[in-house]
Structure formats: structure tokens, C-alpha cells
Design a protein around this motif. Structure first.
Motif, PDB file in Angstrom:
ATOM      1  N   GLU A 116       0.834  -1.208   0.000  1.00  0.00           N
ATOM      2  CA  GLU A 116       0.000   0.000   0.000  1.00  0.00           C
ATOM      3  C   GLU A 116       0.865   1.254   0.000  1.00  0.00           C
ATOM      4  O   GLU A 116       0.527   2.246  -0.643  1.00  0.00           O
ATOM      5  N   GLY A 117       1.975   1.218   0.715  1.00  0.00           N
ATOM      6  CA  GLY A 117       2.895   2.352   0.713  1.00  0.00           C
ATOM      7  C   GLY A 117       3.500   2.595  -0.657  1.00  0.00           C
ATOM      8  O   GLY A 117       3.656   3.736  -1.093  1.00  0.00           O
ATOM      9  N   VAL A 118       3.839   1.511  -1.337  1.00  0.00           N
ATOM     10  CA  VAL A 118       4.378   1.616  -2.699  1.00  0.00           C
ATOM     11  C   VAL A 118       3.319   2.194  -3.627  1.00  0.00           C
ATOM     12  O   VAL A 118       3.587   3.122  -4.404  1.00  0.00           O
ATOM     13  N   LEU A 119       2.112   1.666  -3.555  1.00  0.00           N
ATOM     14  CA  LEU A 119       1.038   2.122  -4.434  1.00  0.00           C
ATOM     15  C   LEU A 119       0.675   3.589  -4.186  1.00  0.00           C
ATOM     16  O   LEU A 119       0.326   4.309  -5.122  1.00  0.00           O
ATOM     17  N   ALA A 120       0.805   4.041  -2.951  1.00  0.00           N
ATOM     18  CA  ALA A 120       0.495   5.437  -2.630  1.00  0.00           C
ATOM     19  C   ALA A 120       1.487   6.394  -3.308  1.00  0.00           C
ATOM     20  O   ALA A 120       1.155   7.549  -3.566  1.00  0.00           O
ATOM     21  N   ARG A 121       2.683   5.896  -3.610  1.00  0.00           N
ATOM     22  CA  ARG A 121       3.692   6.740  -4.273  1.00  0.00           C
ATOM     23  C   ARG A 121       3.568   6.727  -5.787  1.00  0.00           C
ATOM     24  O   ARG A 121       4.312   7.420  -6.472  1.00  0.00           O
ATOM     25  N   VAL A 122       2.647   5.935  -6.329  1.00  0.00           N
ATOM     26  CA  VAL A 122       2.432   5.901  -7.780  1.00  0.00           C
ATOM     27  C   VAL A 122       1.507   7.053  -8.137  1.00  0.00           C
ATOM     28  O   VAL A 122       0.295   6.920  -8.172  1.00  0.00           O
ATOM     29  N   THR A 123       2.130   8.210  -8.363  1.00  0.00           N
ATOM     30  CA  THR A 123       1.378   9.410  -8.728  1.00  0.00           C
ATOM     31  C   THR A 123       2.003  10.029  -9.971  1.00  0.00           C
ATOM     32  O   THR A 123       3.176   9.783 -10.270  1.00  0.00           O
ATOM     33  N   SER A 124       1.240  10.833 -10.644  1.00  0.00           N
ATOM     34  CA  SER A 124       1.746  11.523 -11.825  1.00  0.00           C
ATOM     35  C   SER A 124       2.917  12.426 -11.460  1.00  0.00           C
ATOM     36  O   SER A 124       3.934  12.466 -12.171  1.00  0.00           O
ATOM     37  N   ASP A 125       2.809  13.131 -10.351  1.00  0.00           N
ATOM     38  CA  ASP A 125       3.901  14.021  -9.933  1.00  0.00           C
ATOM     39  C   ASP A 125       5.180  13.246  -9.634  1.00  0.00           C
ATOM     40  O   ASP A 125       6.277  13.697  -9.978  1.00  0.00           O
ATOM     41  N   ASN A 126       5.067  12.081  -8.996  1.00  0.00           N
ATOM     42  CA  ASN A 126       6.260  11.281  -8.704  1.00  0.00           C
ATOM     43  C   ASN A 126       6.893  10.722  -9.973  1.00  0.00           C
ATOM     44  O   ASN A 126       8.110  10.664 -10.095  1.00  0.00           O
ATOM     45  N   VAL A 127       6.066  10.307 -10.917  1.00  0.00           N
ATOM     46  CA  VAL A 127       6.595   9.809 -12.190  1.00  0.00           C
ATOM     47  C   VAL A 127       7.289  10.945 -12.939  1.00  0.00           C
ATOM     48  O   VAL A 127       8.384  10.773 -13.481  1.00  0.00           O
ATOM     49  N   LYS A 128       6.678  12.111 -12.941  1.00  0.00           N
ATOM     50  CA  LYS A 128       7.275  13.279 -13.595  1.00  0.00           C
ATOM     51  C   LYS A 128       8.622  13.622 -12.948  1.00  0.00           C
ATOM     52  O   LYS A 128       9.615  13.853 -13.645  1.00  0.00           O
ATOM     53  N   ALA A 129       8.672  13.664 -11.625  1.00  0.00           N
ATOM     54  CA  ALA A 129       9.909  13.975 -10.915  1.00  0.00           C
ATOM     55  C   ALA A 129      10.991  12.931 -11.205  1.00  0.00           C
ATOM     56  O   ALA A 129      12.160  13.276 -11.399  1.00  0.00           O
ATOM     57  N   SER A 130      10.597  11.664 -11.251  1.00  0.00           N
ATOM     58  CA  SER A 130      11.566  10.598 -11.564  1.00  0.00           C
ATOM     59  C   SER A 130      12.096  10.750 -12.977  1.00  0.00           C
ATOM     60  O   SER A 130      13.290  10.562 -13.225  1.00  0.00           O
ATOM     61  N   ALA A 131      11.237  11.087 -13.914  1.00  0.00           N
ATOM     62  CA  ALA A 131      11.678  11.277 -15.301  1.00  0.00           C
ATOM     63  C   ALA A 131      12.685  12.417 -15.386  1.00  0.00           C
ATOM     64  O   ALA A 131      13.678  12.324 -16.115  1.00  0.00           O
ATOM     65  N   LYS A 132      12.458  13.473 -14.649  1.00  0.00           N
ATOM     66  CA  LYS A 132      13.401  14.594 -14.640  1.00  0.00           C
ATOM     67  C   LYS A 132      14.733  14.184 -14.020  1.00  0.00           C
ATOM     68  O   LYS A 132      15.797  14.588 -14.477  1.00  0.00           O
ATOM     69  N   ARG A 133      14.672  13.371 -12.957  1.00  0.00           N
ATOM     70  CA  ARG A 133      15.884  12.940 -12.267  1.00  0.00           C
ATOM     71  C   ARG A 133      16.685  11.940 -13.098  1.00  0.00           C
ATOM     72  O   ARG A 133      17.897  11.986 -13.141  1.00  0.00           O
ATOM     73  N   PHE A 134      15.986  11.008 -13.749  1.00  0.00           N
ATOM     74  CA  PHE A 134      16.673   9.937 -14.472  1.00  0.00           C
ATOM     75  C   PHE A 134      17.163  10.339 -15.841  1.00  0.00           C
ATOM     76  O   PHE A 134      18.146   9.803 -16.315  1.00  0.00           O
ATOM     77  N   PHE A 135      16.471  11.231 -16.509  1.00  0.00           N
ATOM     78  CA  PHE A 135      16.814  11.536 -17.895  1.00  0.00           C
ATOM     79  C   PHE A 135      17.267  12.974 -18.039  1.00  0.00           C
ATOM     80  O   PHE A 135      16.470  13.877 -18.206  1.00  0.00           O
ATOM     81  N   ASN A 136      18.565  13.141 -17.982  1.00  0.00           N
ATOM     82  CA  ASN A 136      19.184  14.418 -18.250  1.00  0.00           C
ATOM     83  C   ASN A 136      19.875  14.257 -19.600  1.00  0.00           C
ATOM     84  O   ASN A 136      20.801  13.458 -19.736  1.00  0.00           O
ATOM     85  N   GLU A 137      19.426  14.987 -20.585  1.00  0.00           N
ATOM     86  CA  GLU A 137      19.940  14.790 -21.941  1.00  0.00           C
ATOM     87  C   GLU A 137      21.424  15.118 -22.067  1.00  0.00           C
ATOM     88  O   GLU A 137      22.069  14.676 -23.016  1.00  0.00           O
ATOM     89  N   LYS A 138      22.001  15.831 -21.108  1.00  0.00           N
ATOM     90  CA  LYS A 138      23.451  16.078 -21.125  1.00  0.00           C
ATOM     91  C   LYS A 138      24.223  14.780 -20.875  1.00  0.00           C
ATOM     92  O   LYS A 138      25.374  14.665 -21.254  1.00  0.00           O
ATOM     93  N   HIS A 139      23.578  13.822 -20.230  1.00  0.00           N
ATOM     94  CA  HIS A 139      24.244  12.570 -19.891  1.00  0.00           C
ATOM     95  C   HIS A 139      23.759  11.395 -20.734  1.00  0.00           C
ATOM     96  O   HIS A 139      24.029  10.248 -20.415  1.00  0.00           O
ATOM     97  N   LEU A 140      23.076  11.691 -21.797  1.00  0.00           N
ATOM     98  CA  LEU A 140      22.509  10.661 -22.663  1.00  0.00           C
ATOM     99  C   LEU A 140      23.607   9.974 -23.472  1.00  0.00           C
ATOM    100  O   LEU A 140      24.457  10.630 -24.065  1.00  0.00           O
ATOM    101  N   VAL A 141      23.600   8.666 -23.447  1.00  0.00           N
ATOM    102  CA  VAL A 141      24.483   7.878 -24.301  1.00  0.00           C
ATOM    103  C   VAL A 141      23.599   7.251 -25.369  1.00  0.00           C
ATOM    104  O   VAL A 141      22.650   6.537 -25.058  1.00  0.00           O
ATOM    105  N   TYR A 142      23.903   7.533 -26.603  1.00  0.00           N
ATOM    106  CA  TYR A 142      23.070   7.111 -27.722  1.00  0.00           C
ATOM    107  C   TYR A 142      23.915   6.186 -28.588  1.00  0.00           C
ATOM    108  O   TYR A 142      24.917   6.606 -29.154  1.00  0.00           O
ATOM    109  N   GLY A 143      23.535   4.930 -28.639  1.00  0.00           N
ATOM    110  CA  GLY A 143      24.287   3.957 -29.428  1.00  0.00           C
ATOM    111  C   GLY A 143      23.414   3.293 -30.463  1.00  0.00           C
ATOM    112  O   GLY A 143      22.237   3.032 -30.220  1.00  0.00           O
TER     113      GLY A 143
END
Length: 160
Positions: A116-143
């Protein structure tokens, strides 16, 4: 975020564009020896479509970073998490892993296994924040792996 990406990338790259048979995305987190994170997107396609599909994948990421996700995707991810927990909780390897992690990092095992604690963190805002944290295009490796040409794969004739 990983589950949302898997769903959205399949929808866009495969279903909408018809450019791939399948697409994979995964996210890895490590806490030792230092904290680090990694996100990967992988797909096979016709070499002529690489740039178009690459741009579309980045478009999916940028949209999630700016807008988050809608309730349909939140429901899909929530259902996937519930099903995964239902099957994982029947396996000794899962319990062993949870107990080891909780012990090693000094966490409360009940908090770690609280669905239930995990499911409570499944929000649009948390997904958006994670996307910002995980994907910084300056650090993108494209192969891009391309098929070898006939000339490059031919065995050279032995020299006399």
C-alpha cells in the motif's frame, strides 16, 4: 517510471509508428558502493528508421517530464505492481532479497514490504519527478548497432 515508459514506448514506437517489433526499458538503482541510477531504452528497427524512432522515444520522455502521466497509466502501473507482488510474495527468493536488503541497509522490513505504501507513491507528480531525475539529456548515451556490410564481413584472402 520504468513501467510507464515500457507502456508508452510500446504504444508510440510499435503501435502508433509500426517501427519496432518490441521495445524494452528498464531502470536500475544501486546503493553501494555509491548511490547511482541508470535508465535504458532499447529497440530493434530498420536502420533507415533509427533517427525517427530515437526522436519519438525522446519525445515520450520529454512529455512525461513536462506533463506526468494520466489516470489510465496510473491504473495500469498499479495493477502491474499488485500482480507482481502477488506472484513474488509466493517465492522464497523474493522474501530473501527483501530481508537481506532491509537488514543490510537498516530498514524496517514491514516498510519495505508494504504494498500500500508503494502504491500510494504511484502518482503523476512522482513519475514526472523521476523522469526529470533519471533523464538528463546532457548525460545521454546514444548507441546504434548497424548490420555489417558485405565488404566488412568478407574474409580477406590469405597473402602468399
Amino acid at each position: 517510471l520504468g513501467m510507464v515508459l515500457q507502456i508508452r514506448l510500446r504504444e508510440v514506437l510499435r503501435e502508433d509508428m509500426g517501427g519496432v517489433y518490441g521495445v524494452r526499458s528498464w531502470i536500475s538503482l544501486w546503493r553501494e558502493p555509491i548511490m547511482r541510477r541508470e535508465a535504458t531504452i532499447s529497440f530493434g528497427c530498420d536502420p533507415a528508421n533509427v533517427e525517427k524512432l530515437h526522436d519519438a522515444a525522446l519525445g515520450v520522455l520529454r512529455t512525461i517530464q513536462k506533463e506526468g502521466i494520466g489516470p489510465t497509466y496510473l491504473a495500469k502501473v498499479t495493477e502491474q505492481l499488485k500482480r507482481a507482488r502477488e506472484t513474488d510474495a509466493k517465492e522464497n527468493w523474493w522474501w530473501g532479497s527483501q530481508i537481506r536488503e532491509a537488514y543490510w541497509f537498516g530498514e524496517d522490513i514491514t516498510a519495505v514490504t508494504d504494498l500500500e505504501g508503494v502504491l500510494a507513491r504511484v502518482t503523476s507528480d512522482n513519475v514526472k519527478a523521476s523522469a526529470k531525475r533519471f533523464f538528463n539529456e546532457k548525460h545521454l548515451v546514444y548507441g546504434v548497432l548497424r548490420p555489417a556490410t558485405a565488404a566488412a564481413t568478407a574474409t580477406p584472402a590469405p597473402t602468399p
